[in-house]
Design a protein around this motif. Structure first.
Motif, PDB file in Angstrom:
ATOM      1  N   LEU A 102       0.836  -1.188   0.000  1.00  0.00           N
ATOM      2  CA  LEU A 102       0.000   0.000   0.000  1.00  0.00           C
ATOM      3  C   LEU A 102       0.875   1.244   0.000  1.00  0.00           C
ATOM      4  CD1 LEU A 102      -2.718  -0.911   2.673  1.00  0.00           C
ATOM      5  CD2 LEU A 102      -2.663  -1.472   0.235  1.00  0.00           C
ATOM      6  N   ASP A 103       0.509   2.240  -0.824  1.00  0.00           N
ATOM      7  CA  ASP A 103       1.240   3.498  -0.793  1.00  0.00           C
ATOM      8  C   ASP A 103       0.719   4.347   0.364  1.00  0.00           C
ATOM      9  OD1 ASP A 103      -1.128   4.797  -1.623  1.00  0.00           O
ATOM     10  OD2 ASP A 103      -0.550   4.739  -3.727  1.00  0.00           O
ATOM     11  N   ARG A 104       1.313   5.547   0.529  1.00  0.00           N
ATOM     12  CA  ARG A 104       0.951   6.357   1.697  1.00  0.00           C
ATOM     13  C   ARG A 104      -0.529   6.744   1.690  1.00  0.00           C
ATOM     14  NH1 ARG A 104       3.939  11.408   4.651  1.00  0.00           N
ATOM     15  NH2 ARG A 104       2.130  12.096   5.842  1.00  0.00           N
ATOM     16  N   ASN A 105      -1.051   7.152   0.533  1.00  0.00           N
ATOM     17  CA  ASN A 105      -2.459   7.520   0.473  1.00  0.00           C
ATOM     18  C   ASN A 105      -3.354   6.348   0.877  1.00  0.00           C
ATOM     19  OD1 ASN A 105      -2.089  10.166  -0.249  1.00  0.00           O
ATOM     20  ND2 ASN A 105      -2.586   9.889  -2.411  1.00  0.00           N
ATOM     21  N   GLU A 106      -3.005   5.154   0.396  1.00  0.00           N
ATOM     22  CA  GLU A 106      -3.796   3.964   0.724  1.00  0.00           C
ATOM     23  C   GLU A 106      -3.687   3.627   2.205  1.00  0.00           C
ATOM     24  OE1 GLU A 106      -3.836   1.321  -3.363  1.00  0.00           O
ATOM     25  OE2 GLU A 106      -1.946   1.478  -2.258  1.00  0.00           O
ATOM     26  N   LEU A 107      -2.490   3.807   2.782  1.00  0.00           N
ATOM     27  CA  LEU A 107      -2.321   3.545   4.209  1.00  0.00           C
ATOM     28  C   LEU A 107      -3.135   4.526   5.049  1.00  0.00           C
ATOM     29  CD1 LEU A 107       1.504   2.780   4.443  1.00  0.00           C
ATOM     30  CD2 LEU A 107      -0.368   1.175   4.899  1.00  0.00           C
ATOM     31  N   GLU A 108      -3.135   5.794   4.637  1.00  0.00           N
ATOM     32  CA  GLU A 108      -3.911   6.787   5.391  1.00  0.00           C
ATOM     33  C   GLU A 108      -5.406   6.522   5.270  1.00  0.00           C
ATOM     34  OE1 GLU A 108      -2.579  10.671   4.214  1.00  0.00           O
ATOM     35  OE2 GLU A 108      -0.872  10.587   5.598  1.00  0.00           O
ATOM     36  N   GLU A 109      -5.847   6.151   4.069  1.00  0.00           N
ATOM     37  CA  GLU A 109      -7.260   5.803   3.902  1.00  0.00           C
ATOM     38  C   GLU A 109      -7.620   4.581   4.742  1.00  0.00           C
ATOM     39  OE1 GLU A 109     -10.316   4.042   0.555  1.00  0.00           O
ATOM     40  OE2 GLU A 109      -8.584   5.183  -0.138  1.00  0.00           O
ATOM     41  N   ALA A 110      -6.721   3.589   4.757  1.00  0.00           N
ATOM     42  CA  ALA A 110      -6.977   2.374   5.543  1.00  0.00           C
ATOM     43  C   ALA A 110      -7.039   2.695   7.034  1.00  0.00           C
ATOM     44  CB  ALA A 110      -5.896   1.342   5.267  1.00  0.00           C
ATOM     45  N   ALA A 111      -6.123   3.542   7.508  1.00  0.00           N
ATOM     46  CA  ALA A 111      -6.106   3.890   8.934  1.00  0.00           C
ATOM     47  C   ALA A 111      -7.350   4.676   9.325  1.00  0.00           C
ATOM     48  CB  ALA A 111      -4.847   4.694   9.257  1.00  0.00           C
ATOM     49  N   LEU A 112      -7.726   5.654   8.508  1.00  0.00           N
ATOM     50  CA  LEU A 112      -8.931   6.423   8.794  1.00  0.00           C
ATOM     51  C   LEU A 112     -10.166   5.526   8.731  1.00  0.00           C
ATOM     52  CD1 LEU A 112     -10.428   9.092   9.292  1.00  0.00           C
ATOM     53  CD2 LEU A 112     -10.426   9.452   6.811  1.00  0.00           C
ATOM     54  N   GLY A 113     -10.226   4.695   7.711  1.00  0.00           N
ATOM     55  CA  GLY A 113     -11.362   3.796   7.585  1.00  0.00           C
ATOM     56  C   GLY A 113     -11.493   2.861   8.771  1.00  0.00           C
ATOM     57  N   TRP A 114     -10.366   2.388   9.285  1.00  0.00           N
ATOM     58  CA  TRP A 114     -10.374   1.496  10.458  1.00  0.00           C
ATOM     59  C   TRP A 114     -11.007   2.222  11.646  1.00  0.00           C
ATOM     60  CZ3 TRP A 114      -7.294  -3.295  10.592  1.00  0.00           C
ATOM     61  CH2 TRP A 114      -7.399  -3.973  11.806  1.00  0.00           C
ATOM     62  N   LEU A 115     -10.573   3.474  11.880  1.00  0.00           N
ATOM     63  CA  LEU A 115     -11.131   4.247  12.992  1.00  0.00           C
ATOM     64  C   LEU A 115     -12.628   4.484  12.793  1.00  0.00           C
ATOM     65  CD1 LEU A 115      -8.353   6.940  13.580  1.00  0.00           C
ATOM     66  CD2 LEU A 115      -8.701   4.814  14.841  1.00  0.00           C
ATOM     67  N   LEU A 116     -13.006   4.907  11.585  1.00  0.00           N
ATOM     68  CA  LEU A 116     -14.417   5.216  11.340  1.00  0.00           C
ATOM     69  C   LEU A 116     -15.291   3.974  11.403  1.00  0.00           C
ATOM     70  CD1 LEU A 116     -14.158   7.868   8.477  1.00  0.00           C
ATOM     71  CD2 LEU A 116     -14.527   8.248  10.926  1.00  0.00           C
ATOM     72  N   ALA A 117     -14.705   2.818  11.151  1.00  0.00           N
ATOM     73  CA  ALA A 117     -15.475   1.566  11.255  1.00  0.00           C
ATOM     74  C   ALA A 117     -15.846   1.258  12.698  1.00  0.00           C
ATOM     75  CB  ALA A 117     -14.690   0.405  10.653  1.00  0.00           C
ATOM     76  N   THR A 118     -15.180   1.895  13.644  1.00  0.00           N
ATOM     77  CA  THR A 118     -15.518   1.673  15.057  1.00  0.00           C
ATOM     78  C   THR A 118     -16.552   2.677  15.561  1.00  0.00           C
ATOM     79  OG1 THR A 118     -13.768   3.101  15.958  1.00  0.00           O
ATOM     80  CG2 THR A 118     -13.167   0.824  15.427  1.00  0.00           C
ATOM     81  N   TYR A 119     -16.978   3.611  14.705  1.00  0.00           N
ATOM     82  CA  TYR A 119     -17.984   4.592  15.120  1.00  0.00           C
ATOM     83  C   TYR A 119     -19.310   3.900  15.425  1.00  0.00           C
ATOM     84  CZ  TYR A 119     -21.620   8.143  14.795  1.00  0.00           C
ATOM     85  OH  TYR A 119     -22.711   8.932  15.058  1.00  0.00           O
TER      86      TYR A 119
END
Length: 461
Positions: free
Chosen positions: A98-115
């Motif tokens: 994963l490139d940086r953009n994909e890693l940041e999207e994955a990290a944000l998505g992980w957090l938002l999935a816990t909302y």
């Protein structure tokens, strides 16, 4: 709600990200037992395929997520968030190309999935924690997640508990959290201070209309955000049918989104001077409700013929935009759940926006693509200007004919921004109709992350 990444000093288990083109090589590199397990599970790297790998003691030791093909990934977003609810408790980290953009999207998505929106019913969030990938800005990701959570909470709250007063309380709490200055104009004071259309739209409600005004920052360029805060919209005397009124608790989605964006900006300490304006009203039916064919005089001095009391959002925004324009900030952005025409045009996923400045529009489009917050530029189409000119007044709030409804609404708003060269209007939906990765059904922010990403290219921060 609070978000957090896993303690980086604690052990974690891998989530292997495997593209479809790499699946054969990945399987070949596994132990015979793991290869047999994954083959029996039919793992082929297709997008969203998920499998847990057992360790020697039988407990989950790793997870595998199919990453599909580039074409398949373009058909959605936050693909890595799909695994969050299925992973066992504990710390996990991502492994894969994963490139940086994909890693940041994955990290944000992980957090938002816990909302979880748990104000009225307990809802257990997933307990799988992500170890932040190397190279990403964790403070920024956390600020974005918390801003998005604020937006979702505000939209999801029923109108009985999120009227103009409650929206004011949330607005003041946000200001207090970051040391911002606030001013509130309520009820009949709106008339005395020159906000006649905000007063007119909200006067029939038992809950007084108001204008909320926040200022933060002492240096840098000036940015003013204006958000439609119609806490519930009956349609007024042109009352909506039940089928159209069911989601009207979300008609303050523009206010919720600019408040979420403001939270991101303030949490990150961006070097700019921020102002947030929210006209907060309830469009109700009553003996003193405004009527079809009434002619209103706005703060700007422009007269408006009311041809539909259900087109009230542009009226309250007009007074707020006129106030914003008086200071001639470097950029004004308005956000509103304004028209059903926008949903017909682009559906619930895309946030249409209007902007005359090609450089600003390009920056917003690029920002949206970079942070998985998709936007679509729409035109301030000059030939339609005559559609909003009724003849008996300067402007018509609801042109007849049913054509180009989102465009004519944007043209209407632009008439109130005459001193500020750069103006952007977003006609958002603010609602996720069905659950998707990192986006549960319910209130959702649109455009805020794209704007945040674009700001360095739009304003000299």
């Amino acid at each position: 709600m609070p978000f957090a990444f896993a303690d980086p000093d604690q052990p974690s288990r891998p989530v292997h990200i495997v593209a479809q083109s790499d699946a054969e090589a990945f399987l070949a590199a596994r132990s015979p037992a793991e290869r047999a397990w994954l083959t029996a599970a039919g793992f082929a790297g297709k997008l969203g395929q998920f499998c847990l790998l057992p360790g020697p003691d039988g407990s989950p030791a790793a997870a595998i997520l199919g990453w599909g093909s580039p074409v398949a990934r373009q058909r959605g977003r936050f693909h890595a968030a799909k695994v969050v609810a299925d992973l066992p408790d504990g710390n996990w980290h991502l492994e894969g190309p994963l490139d940086r953009n994909e890693l940041e999207e994955a990290a944000l998505g992980w957090l938002l999935a816990t909302y979880r929106f748990d104000r009225y019913k307990s809802a257990k969030a997933p307990s799988a924690r992500l170890k932040a990938p190397d190279g990403i800005d964790t403070a920024r990701i956390l600020a974005i997640a918390e801003g998005e959570a604020l937006t979702r909470d505000l939209i999801n709250t029923p109108a009985a508990d999120m009227g103009p007063g409650e929206l004011e309380n949330a607005f003041l709490a946000l200001a207090e959290r970051f040391g911002a200055q606030t001013r509130v104009v309520r009820g009949d004071d709106l008339l005395a201070e020159g906000f006649p259309m905000i007063h007119t739209v909200g006067r029939a409600s038992s809950r007084a209309p108001r204008l909320l005004d926040l200022r933060w920052g002492s240096e840098g360029p000036t940015l003013t955000l204006v958000g439609k805060g119609v806490c519930f919209d009956t349609g007024g005397l042109d009352i909506k049918p039940a089928s159209s009124m069911g989601l009207m608790k979300k008609d303050m989605g523009g206010a919720a989104t600019v408040m979420g964006l403001a939270r991101m900006i303030m949490a990150l300490g961006l070097k700019l001077r921020l102002r947030v304006l929210v006209p907060a009203v309830e469009n109700a039916v009553g003996g003193n409700a405004f009527r079809p064919q009434d002619i209103l005089t706005s703060r700007k001095g422009l007269t408006v013929e009311v041809n539909n009391t259900d087109a009230e959002g542009r009226l309250v925004l007009a007074d707020a935009l006129a106030l914003a324009d008086e200071e001639k900030p470097d950029l004004i952005i308005s956000m509103a759940t304004l028209t059903g025409a926008a949903r017909v045009a682009v559906g619930p996923d895309l946030a249409p926006f209007y902007c005359d400045d090609n450089a600003v529009a390009a920056a917003l489009a690029a920002g949206g693509s970079a942070v998985a917050d998709p936007l679509w530029r729409m035109p301030f189409w000059e030939p339609y200007e005559t559609m909003i000119e009724p003849g008996i007044a300067d402007l018509d709030n609801a042109p007849s004919g049913g054509m180009a409804g989102s465009i004519t609404a944007a043209l209407f708003l632009r008439r109130f921004v005459t001193e500020t060269p750069r103006y952007v209007h977003f006609d958002i939906y603010g609602w996720q109709p069905k659950s998707e990765p990192a986006r549960p059904k319910g209130g959702v922010g649109q455009g805020a992350r794209a704007i945040l990403a674009a700001l360095p290219d739009v304003l000299p921060l």
